[in-house]
Design a protein around this motif. Structure first.
Motif, PDB file in Angstrom:
ATOM      1  N   LYS A  85       0.857  -1.203   0.000  1.00  0.00           N
ATOM      2  CA  LYS A  85       0.000   0.000   0.000  1.00  0.00           C
ATOM      3  C   LYS A  85       0.891   1.250   0.000  1.00  0.00           C
ATOM      4  O   LYS A  85       0.602   2.240  -0.668  1.00  0.00           O
ATOM      5  CB  LYS A  85      -0.911  -0.051   1.228  1.00  0.00           C
ATOM      6  N   ARG A  86       2.002   1.169   0.756  1.00  0.00           N
ATOM      7  CA  ARG A  86       2.906   2.320   0.785  1.00  0.00           C
ATOM      8  C   ARG A  86       3.402   2.653  -0.625  1.00  0.00           C
ATOM      9  O   ARG A  86       3.514   3.813  -1.001  1.00  0.00           O
ATOM     10  CB  ARG A  86       4.110   2.050   1.707  1.00  0.00           C
ATOM     11  N   TRP A  87       3.705   1.611  -1.398  1.00  0.00           N
ATOM     12  CA  TRP A  87       4.247   1.856  -2.753  1.00  0.00           C
ATOM     13  C   TRP A  87       3.213   2.585  -3.617  1.00  0.00           C
ATOM     14  O   TRP A  87       3.538   3.482  -4.380  1.00  0.00           O
ATOM     15  CB  TRP A  87       4.687   0.549  -3.409  1.00  0.00           C
ATOM     16  N   PHE A  88       1.965   2.181  -3.450  1.00  0.00           N
ATOM     17  CA  PHE A  88       0.870   2.855  -4.163  1.00  0.00           C
ATOM     18  C   PHE A  88       0.800   4.323  -3.725  1.00  0.00           C
ATOM     19  O   PHE A  88       0.696   5.236  -4.571  1.00  0.00           O
ATOM     20  CB  PHE A  88      -0.438   2.110  -3.859  1.00  0.00           C
ATOM     21  N   ASP A  89       0.873   4.556  -2.403  1.00  0.00           N
ATOM     22  CA  ASP A  89       0.812   5.937  -1.882  1.00  0.00           C
ATOM     23  C   ASP A  89       1.976   6.769  -2.415  1.00  0.00           C
ATOM     24  O   ASP A  89       1.817   7.940  -2.758  1.00  0.00           O
ATOM     25  CB  ASP A  89       0.845   5.936  -0.344  1.00  0.00           C
ATOM     26  N   ILE A  90       3.150   6.151  -2.465  1.00  0.00           N
ATOM     27  CA  ILE A  90       4.325   6.868  -2.992  1.00  0.00           C
ATOM     28  C   ILE A  90       4.057   7.265  -4.446  1.00  0.00           C
ATOM     29  O   ILE A  90       4.302   8.402  -4.851  1.00  0.00           O
ATOM     30  CB  ILE A  90       5.595   5.986  -2.875  1.00  0.00           C
ATOM     31  N   ALA A  91       3.548   6.316  -5.230  1.00  0.00           N
ATOM     32  CA  ALA A  91       3.282   6.607  -6.654  1.00  0.00           C
ATOM     33  C   ALA A  91       2.294   7.758  -6.779  1.00  0.00           C
ATOM     34  O   ALA A  91       2.516   8.705  -7.547  1.00  0.00           O
ATOM     35  CB  ALA A  91       2.761   5.353  -7.351  1.00  0.00           C
ATOM     36  N   LYS A  92       1.218   7.702  -5.993  1.00  0.00           N
ATOM     37  CA  LYS A  92       0.223   8.785  -6.054  1.00  0.00           C
ATOM     38  C   LYS A  92       0.877  10.123  -5.721  1.00  0.00           C
ATOM     39  O   LYS A  92       0.577  11.133  -6.348  1.00  0.00           O
ATOM     40  CB  LYS A  92      -0.910   8.513  -5.052  1.00  0.00           C
ATOM     41  N   SER A  93       1.777  10.101  -4.746  1.00  0.00           N
ATOM     42  CA  SER A  93       2.393  11.365  -4.309  1.00  0.00           C
ATOM     43  C   SER A  93       3.297  11.963  -5.382  1.00  0.00           C
ATOM     44  O   SER A  93       3.638  13.137  -5.317  1.00  0.00           O
ATOM     45  CB  SER A  93       3.193  11.155  -3.012  1.00  0.00           C
ATOM     46  N   THR A  94       3.711  11.159  -6.367  1.00  0.00           N
ATOM     47  CA  THR A  94       4.551  11.707  -7.441  1.00  0.00           C
ATOM     48  C   THR A  94       3.692  12.248  -8.585  1.00  0.00           C
ATOM     49  O   THR A  94       4.226  12.780  -9.556  1.00  0.00           O
ATOM     50  CB  THR A  94       5.522  10.647  -8.020  1.00  0.00           C
ATOM     51  N   GLY A  95       2.380  12.046  -8.503  1.00  0.00           N
ATOM     52  CA  GLY A  95       1.483  12.624  -9.517  1.00  0.00           C
ATOM     53  C   GLY A  95       1.169  11.705 -10.681  1.00  0.00           C
ATOM     54  O   GLY A  95       0.452  12.103 -11.608  1.00  0.00           O
ATOM     55  N   VAL A  96       1.669  10.451 -10.676  1.00  0.00           N
ATOM     56  CA  VAL A  96       1.344   9.543 -11.786  1.00  0.00           C
ATOM     57  C   VAL A  96      -0.067   8.967 -11.572  1.00  0.00           C
ATOM     58  O   VAL A  96      -0.632   9.051 -10.482  1.00  0.00           O
ATOM     59  CB  VAL A  96       2.383   8.397 -11.954  1.00  0.00           C
ATOM     60  N   ASP A  97      -0.605   8.391 -12.625  1.00  0.00           N
ATOM     61  CA  ASP A  97      -1.931   7.776 -12.542  1.00  0.00           C
ATOM     62  C   ASP A  97      -1.735   6.363 -11.956  1.00  0.00           C
ATOM     63  O   ASP A  97      -1.444   5.418 -12.688  1.00  0.00           O
ATOM     64  CB  ASP A  97      -2.524   7.733 -13.966  1.00  0.00           C
ATOM     65  N   ALA A  98      -1.870   6.284 -10.642  1.00  0.00           N
ATOM     66  CA  ALA A  98      -1.586   5.014  -9.946  1.00  0.00           C
ATOM     67  C   ALA A  98      -2.877   4.227  -9.731  1.00  0.00           C
ATOM     68  O   ALA A  98      -3.843   4.762  -9.203  1.00  0.00           O
ATOM     69  CB  ALA A  98      -0.923   5.303  -8.600  1.00  0.00           C
ATOM     70  N   ILE A  99      -2.857   2.975 -10.171  1.00  0.00           N
ATOM     71  CA  ILE A  99      -4.059   2.132 -10.042  1.00  0.00           C
ATOM     72  C   ILE A  99      -3.773   1.020  -9.032  1.00  0.00           C
ATOM     73  O   ILE A  99      -2.735   0.347  -9.123  1.00  0.00           O
ATOM     74  CB  ILE A  99      -4.414   1.507 -11.407  1.00  0.00           C
ATOM     75  N   ALA A 100      -4.706   0.817  -8.094  1.00  0.00           N
ATOM     76  CA  ALA A 100      -4.501  -0.206  -7.063  1.00  0.00           C
ATOM     77  C   ALA A 100      -5.389  -1.409  -7.322  1.00  0.00           C
ATOM     78  O   ALA A 100      -6.553  -1.262  -7.677  1.00  0.00           O
ATOM     79  CB  ALA A 100      -4.830   0.383  -5.701  1.00  0.00           C
ATOM     80  N   VAL A 101      -4.811  -2.597  -7.150  1.00  0.00           N
ATOM     81  CA  VAL A 101      -5.632  -3.812  -7.105  1.00  0.00           C
ATOM     82  C   VAL A 101      -5.370  -4.403  -5.739  1.00  0.00           C
ATOM     83  O   VAL A 101      -4.217  -4.658  -5.368  1.00  0.00           O
ATOM     84  CB  VAL A 101      -5.192  -4.849  -8.157  1.00  0.00           C
ATOM     85  N   GLU A 102      -6.439  -4.580  -4.984  1.00  0.00           N
ATOM     86  CA  GLU A 102      -6.237  -4.946  -3.587  1.00  0.00           C
ATOM     87  C   GLU A 102      -6.746  -6.352  -3.277  1.00  0.00           C
ATOM     88  O   GLU A 102      -7.772  -6.776  -3.814  1.00  0.00           O
ATOM     89  CB  GLU A 102      -6.973  -3.929  -2.711  1.00  0.00           C
ATOM     90  N   LYS A 103      -6.018  -7.046  -2.413  1.00  0.00           N
ATOM     91  CA  LYS A 103      -6.449  -8.359  -1.904  1.00  0.00           C
ATOM     92  C   LYS A 103      -6.704  -8.219  -0.417  1.00  0.00           C
ATOM     93  O   LYS A 103      -6.128  -7.346   0.236  1.00  0.00           O
ATOM     94  CB  LYS A 103      -5.319  -9.370  -2.086  1.00  0.00           C
ATOM     95  N   LYS A 104      -7.509  -9.120   0.118  1.00  0.00           N
ATOM     96  CA  LYS A 104      -7.694  -9.141   1.569  1.00  0.00           C
ATOM     97  C   LYS A 104      -6.358  -9.466   2.223  1.00  0.00           C
ATOM     98  O   LYS A 104      -5.585 -10.268   1.661  1.00  0.00           O
ATOM     99  CB  LYS A 104      -8.688 -10.261   1.919  1.00  0.00           C
ATOM    100  N   THR A 105      -6.081  -8.907   3.409  1.00  0.00           N
ATOM    101  CA  THR A 105      -4.806  -9.234   4.052  1.00  0.00           C
ATOM    102  C   THR A 105      -4.734 -10.748   4.300  1.00  0.00           C
ATOM    103  O   THR A 105      -5.739 -11.375   4.658  1.00  0.00           O
ATOM    104  CB  THR A 105      -4.629  -8.482   5.394  1.00  0.00           C
ATOM    105  N   GLY A 106      -3.569 -11.288   4.076  1.00  0.00           N
ATOM    106  CA  GLY A 106      -3.382 -12.737   4.230  1.00  0.00           C
ATOM    107  C   GLY A 106      -3.368 -13.431   2.870  1.00  0.00           C
ATOM    108  O   GLY A 106      -2.907 -14.556   2.746  1.00  0.00           O
ATOM    109  N   GLN A 107      -3.892 -12.736   1.860  1.00  0.00           N
ATOM    110  CA  GLN A 107      -3.872 -13.321   0.518  1.00  0.00           C
ATOM    111  C   GLN A 107      -2.713 -12.726  -0.295  1.00  0.00           C
ATOM    112  O   GLN A 107      -2.235 -11.644   0.004  1.00  0.00           O
ATOM    113  CB  GLN A 107      -5.191 -13.033  -0.200  1.00  0.00           C
ATOM    114  N   GLY A 108      -2.320 -13.463  -1.323  1.00  0.00           N
ATOM    115  CA  GLY A 108      -1.277 -12.982  -2.222  1.00  0.00           C
ATOM    116  C   GLY A 108      -1.793 -12.959  -3.651  1.00  0.00           C
ATOM    117  O   GLY A 108      -2.970 -13.262  -3.901  1.00  0.00           O
TER     118      GLY A 108
END
Ligand SMILES: Cc1ncc(COP(=O)(O)O)c(C=O)c1O
Length: 357
Positions: A85-108
């Motif tokens: 999630k941090r990596w996604f937040d970092i990307a957003k903070s640089t202004g790029v169009d960051a897209i997240a795909v999320e899994k429930k915690t515990g899943q990969g």
């Protein structure tokens, strides 16, 4: 305090002693030797011929660098815990169009999950994944991703190996990793303060097409400085001494033997947890060999045990964020041995004894 948290971890006394060596000039032949030996050793450790860059900074610096140097417009982020999630937040903070795909915690994320995500979001410059999600003890099967990415030739693969490098197999070139980054405070068993990343020729070519990459985190500046075996800025030479010495230590143990030691500690901890009614928090097949994230299941309350262990000078982590009180995490990484795990679980059990009997 004995550290069984998922990093930082115990550092061998002889490695700490390396850090006490006198300071040296960072433009001297001695510093160039340290730089060269570190980079050669790191290439061997990472199984790569790619450019290897070193910063005296936390690993998050290279998470940001990876985005700034490879993403022109759009990035995809596989999120299954706090660090992805941090990596996604970092990307957003640089202004790029960051897209997240999320899994429930515990899943990969399986290779099929990656394919679906890429199919859904259209062309992206890069995809980020955390190999070993320290917050949930999930290891993603990055070894399977290269096959998928063959069908997405413009998408670079960026991988965080912060809590897996040197504790679990990572083959940068064979796995098609364009940027592979990590810090040294986990399986590398060094004090925090050094970040490392490799960049493939494709990643460096991409960087050259991005005008505003910044200065400190610029891959091309770092690569150019490497030609002189130097850092563009003043590095911590204490850390360079420790890094070169630790790499030698790792190679004398043997990379594969080191992986095996981590695997054996993980297997032992999983069995111990099961025998108490605890459950592994990650889905089957996704359990990490370096960090065991253990859920309460039908086992006894572990929170008072963690507190009692702390009183006795032993630190084991509670769950991360929302998982506090629901899971706890044992870091079996770096210099830890199976004997250390036996001692830790015996100590844990002796605190539990009045509860169990
Ligand atoms: C998987 C992972 N990625 C990134 C980080 C961030 O590392 P740093 O604190 O060195 O920036 C951590 C730290 O624990 C981590 O576990």
């Amino acid at each position: 305090m004995k550290l069984f948290i998922p990093g930082p971890t115990q550092v061998a006394p002889e490695i700490l002693a390396e850090m006490a060596k006198p300071a040296i000039g960072h433009r001297t032949a001695e510093c160039a030797r340290l730089w060269r030996e570190s980079r050669d050793g790191l290439q061997k450790l990472m199984h790569t011929k790619n450019e290897v860059m070193i910063l005296t900074a936390p690993a998050s610096a290279f998470m940001e660098a990876a985005i700034r140097n490879t993403v022109k417009e759009k990035s995809l982020h596989l999120i299954c815990g706090a660090f992805s999630k941090r990596w996604f937040d970092i990307a957003k903070s640089t202004g790029v169009d960051a897209i997240a795909v999320e899994k429930k915690t515990g899943q990969g994320f399986s290779a099929d999950d990656l394919r679906s995500a890429l199919n859904e979001c259209g062309t992206v410059d890069a995809v980020t994944v955390v190999h070993n999600e320290t917050s949930t003890g999930v290891t993603n099967p990055v070894q399977d991703y290269a096959e998928v990415l063959k069908d997405f030739p413009d998408t670079l693969l960026l991988v965080d190996t912060v809590s897996s490098m040197s504790g679990m197999p990572v083959y940068v070139d064979k796995w098609g990793i364009d940027v592979c980054l990590f810090g040294v405070q986990k399986c590398m068993a060094l004090p925090a303060g050094v970040a490392i990343a490799s960049a493939s020729p494709r990643a460096l070519e991409r960087a050259a097409t991005i005008e505003y990459r910044g200065w400190f985190l610029d891959f091309l500046r770092l690569a150019k400085s490497n030609e002189k075996e130097q850092s563009p800025t003043t590095p911590s030479t204490a850390h360079l001494y420790a890094l070169t010495a630790q790499l030698k230590r790792i190679f004398s143990e043997g990379i594969e033997a080191r992986w095996k030691r981590h695997y054996e500690m993980a297997a032992y901890v999983r069995n111990w947890a099961k025998s108490h009614g605890y459950e592994m928090f990650p889905d089957a097949g996704y359990c990490s060999d370096t960090v065991s994230c253990i859920a309460r299941g039908t086992g006894p309350d572990f929170v008072p045990v963690l507190d009692a262990l702390k009183e006795e000078g032993v630190l084991v982590s509670n769950g991360y964020g929302d998982l506090k009180g629901k899971t706890f995490r044992i870091g079996h990484l770096g210099e830890h041995t199976l004997d250390d795990m036996r001692q830790l679980t015996e100590q844990f059990d002796s605190i539990l004894e009045p509860v169990l009997n």
